[in-house]
Design an enzyme around this catalytic site. Structure first.
Site, PDB file in Angstrom:
ATOM      1  N   MET A   1       0.840  -1.184   0.000  1.00 27.00           N
ATOM      2  CA  MET A   1       0.000   0.000   0.000  1.00 27.00           C
ATOM      3  C   MET A   1       0.881   1.241   0.000  1.00 27.00           C
ATOM      4  O   MET A   1       1.897   1.297   0.687  1.00 27.00           O
ATOM      5  CB  MET A   1      -0.896   0.012   1.246  1.00 27.00           C
ATOM      6  CG  MET A   1      -1.707  -1.247   1.426  1.00 27.00           C
ATOM      7  SD  MET A   1      -2.866  -1.513   0.075  1.00 27.00           S
ATOM      8  CE  MET A   1      -3.600  -3.056   0.603  1.00 27.00           C
TER       9      MET A   1
ATOM     10  N   LEU B   1       3.522  -7.224   3.402  1.00 24.61           N
ATOM     11  CA  LEU B   1       4.972  -7.108   3.212  1.00 24.61           C
ATOM     12  C   LEU B   1       5.267  -7.122   1.714  1.00 24.61           C
ATOM     13  O   LEU B   1       5.176  -8.164   1.063  1.00 24.61           O
ATOM     14  CB  LEU B   1       5.697  -8.266   3.925  1.00 24.61           C
ATOM     15  CG  LEU B   1       5.463  -8.329   5.442  1.00 24.61           C
ATOM     16  CD1 LEU B   1       6.205  -9.512   6.049  1.00 24.61           C
ATOM     17  CD2 LEU B   1       5.891  -7.036   6.116  1.00 24.61           C
ATOM     18  N   GLU B   2       5.633  -5.972   1.179  1.00 29.01           N
ATOM     19  CA  GLU B   2       5.805  -5.826  -0.259  1.00 29.01           C
ATOM     20  C   GLU B   2       7.259  -5.894  -0.696  1.00 29.01           C
ATOM     21  O   GLU B   2       7.585  -5.602  -1.840  1.00 29.01           O
ATOM     22  CB  GLU B   2       5.162  -4.504  -0.703  1.00 29.01           C
ATOM     23  CG  GLU B   2       3.683  -4.478  -0.366  1.00 29.01           C
ATOM     24  CD  GLU B   2       2.986  -3.200  -0.775  1.00 29.01           C
ATOM     25  OE1 GLU B   2       3.562  -2.448  -1.572  1.00 29.01           O
ATOM     26  OE2 GLU B   2       1.859  -2.964  -0.304  1.00 29.01           O
ATOM     27  N   ASN B   3       8.136  -6.292   0.226  1.00 27.81           N
ATOM     28  CA  ASN B   3       9.558  -6.377  -0.108  1.00 27.81           C
ATOM     29  C   ASN B   3      10.118  -7.768   0.195  1.00 27.81           C
ATOM     30  O   ASN B   3      11.278  -7.922   0.537  1.00 27.81           O
ATOM     31  CB  ASN B   3      10.334  -5.309   0.670  1.00 27.81           C
ATOM     32  CG  ASN B   3       9.914  -3.912   0.279  1.00 27.81           C
ATOM     33  OD1 ASN B   3      10.150  -3.476  -0.835  1.00 27.81           O
ATOM     34  ND2 ASN B   3       9.263  -3.204   1.193  1.00 27.81           N
TER      35      ASN B   3
END
Length: 570
Positions: free
Chosen positions: A1, A395-397
């Site tokens: 987000m 968690l986008e990493n």
């Protein structure tokens, strides 16, 4: 987000610019390469980076070897793009003229390219976007009539995250230059454990086996699935029934002996019962910061939202641990006591308020048992402090499926059966059941509430029918949701994540009417586009949006349109 007004994620800008390349690359990544002849050898030297960077040359000092994560053995390559350098690591490999070779490597992390030049015919390459778990890239090359060597390379992409690579192979006729020793049959896996059950599935995890390139799962002596990671969910089982399971490790040399046997017993009823949620639910992210969207208190969130995800809990200096601090100044004097009281009021009205971990800029890492314990302990502490009903994983990493599974199960043991667990993976994270996010969702299927995939900021993607669809359409929402519905998640655990307004994301906004059409298509097979699922999924959970604040900025048009439609689904 996103935390910045109207800005796409840095890691997604080039993905949209290269949408044509994405289509080709994804198609390649789904291809299956045939087995090489028995006389073939791996002509690459130091293919597993066990001898450091020996035989490899990396541009601008971009490469090093690491002991974790590794795909096989005790080491792997880590290469980090910087500035105008794409972290290219290469070696020259001896080959035979007029011969065909299979070029492959296991990769993880940021954008990764694999290829060969100097073939004497057509130089080849393949690539993948960022991947949270190990993924095999593979292509074939044919040498020219006078070609005796080729240059094999790996590289990342400018401004993207570091990539990891391991177990490179140039498999084909012996070029005479020597290579790594032929693989030996791996040892039997240890540590086989049942991590979860539903009425129709049993989830398993086991330890990594050195030298293994894959694993086979056996149920009552019969092979039922093959995977590349160290977890699997066996589906299609009968309720209230005990099953025995074993696992073997495989590589080019053959298959190991079977592991010790474990027994898993399915439940009488699956899913995350006891949460108090309606059959169909709407999730909205609430911003604990001011980025240009309407500033809200929890009490301002419309009643159409059944789950309110407070964004975000952030990392601390303790590995895996997270913390949450209310942005009182940015929220115009909103106090902690008022925040807690508003949470209690929403809960009294039948709503669930959870804390979201991560976001676009989040740097929470759960990569070992200690950090998994820290994660569970810290989230549970936040639940007790603020009264949260559960946790959202955004968690986008990158996400380690093994240890996030451990963390969520530990949290579940502390919080009990009413715990709400949601996830918000990006589209690429749910393209394959081998991806870390998808594996985690399947691993915790028995305690998972819903996965609200972010169907935006992604560019074109593959649907469950193998066709490529452009974001921002009914087909994109339905054909990509179909992957999860056919990949092992219960329909009640699948939700459609979309922006509340054009300013809520860099790309991929669709009108609320399009969202409702996609919901109808998936639940009733009506209002579909060119893609139509093979069957209806009336238990589909619902929809999610980023964010309640952007929704408020647009006059709550999203929740006023999508909310009633979700709650009226069959």
């Amino acid at each position: 987000m996103d935390r910045v007004s109207g800005m796409p994620r840095p890691g997604r800008r080039r993905l949209r610019l290269w949408s044509g390349a994405v289509t080709a690359a994804l198609a390649l990544s789904f291809a299956v390469t045939g087995q090489a002849a028995a006389a073939d050898v791996n002509n690459a030297k130091n293919a597993g980076f066990e001898s450091g960077l020996g035989n490899w040359t990396c541009s601008a000092g971009s490469g090093t070897t690491v002991s974790s994560p590794v795909h096989g053995g005790s080491a792997a390559l880590k290469a980090t793009p910087a500035g105008q350098d794409n972290a290219r690591c290469a070696q020259t490999v001896a080959v035979r003229p007029n011969s065909t070779y299979t070029l492959s490597a296991w990769v993880q992390g940021g954008y990764t390219y694999l290829g060969a030049t100097g073939t004497g015919t057509t130089d080849v390459s393949t690539w993948t976007p960022d991947s949270a778990g190990w993924k095999q890239l593979s292509t074939t090359l044919t040498t020219g009539s006078s070609t005796t060597s080729v240059t094999v390379y790996l590289h990342g992409w400018y401004g993207q995250a570091a990539y990891y690579a391991d177990d490179v192979s140039v498999l084909g006729p012996d070029g005479g230059g020597g290579g790594d020793p032929a693989p030996t049959v791996p040892a039997a896996p240890g540590g086989l454990t049942v991590t979860g059950t539903t009425s129709s599935s049993v989830s398993l995890v086991w330890n990594t086996v050195s030298g293994a390139t894959g694993y086979s799962v056996y149920r009552s002596g019969t092979k039922v699935t093959a995977v590349t990671g160290t977890s699997a969910t066996v589906t299609g089982l009968a309720a209230s029934t005990s099953y025995s399971f074993q696992v073997t490790a495989t590589n080019a040399a053959g298959e190991s002996a079977r592991s010790a046997t474990v027994t898993g017993t399915t439940t009488a009823g699956g899913g995350s019962g006891g949460t108090g949620l309606p059959k169909h639910a709407v999730t909205g992210y609430w911003q604990n910061f001011d980025n240009g969207a309407a500033v809200q208190r929890i009490s301002d969130v419309p009643s159409q939202y059944d789950i309110i995800a407070v964004s975000f809990a952030d990392a601390t200096s303790t590995p895996g641990a997270v913390t949450f601090t209310l942005d009182t100044a940015g929220l115009k004097g909103y106090t902690v006591d008022q925040f807690k009281a508003d949470i209690r009021a929403k809960q009294a009205a039948g709503k669930k308020v959870i804390v979201s971990v991560g976001g676009e800029k989040g740097a929470v890492a759960v990569n070992d048992s200690a950090s998994a314990t820290n994660f569970a302990d810290s989230v549970y502490s936040l639940m007790r402090t603020y009264g949260f009903d559960g946790v959202d994983i955004d968690l986008e990493n990158g996400l380690n499926a093994t240890y996030m599974t451990q963390a969520l199960r530990s949290l579940s043991a502390k919080a009990g059966p009413s715990l709400i667990i949601t996830m918000a993976p990006q589209t690429i994270d749910m393209q394959s059941t081998s991806a870390g996010y998808f594996r985690t969702a399947l691993n915790v299927k028995d305690i998972l509430t819903v996965v609200n995939t972010q169907y935006y900021n992604s560019g074109s993607m593959l649907g469950c029918d193998g066709k490529v669809y452009s974001q921002g359409s009914v087909d994109f929402l339905t054909a990509l949701a179909c992957i999860q519905l056919e990949g092992g998640l219960a329909p009640s655990q699948v939700g459609l994540g979309v922006p509340a307004s054009p300013r809520g994301a860099g790309s991929g906004y669709v009108s609320p009417t399009v969202v409702n059409n996609a919901l109808d298509c998936l639940t009733k097979l009506t209002n579909c586009g060119s893609f139509k699922p093979s069957k209806a999924y009336p238990d589909l959970r619902g929809a999610m949006t980023w964010s309640t604040n952007w929704d408020a900025s647009a006059g709550n048009a999203w929740s006023n349109t999508v909310g009633p439609h979700v709650h009226a689904l069959p």
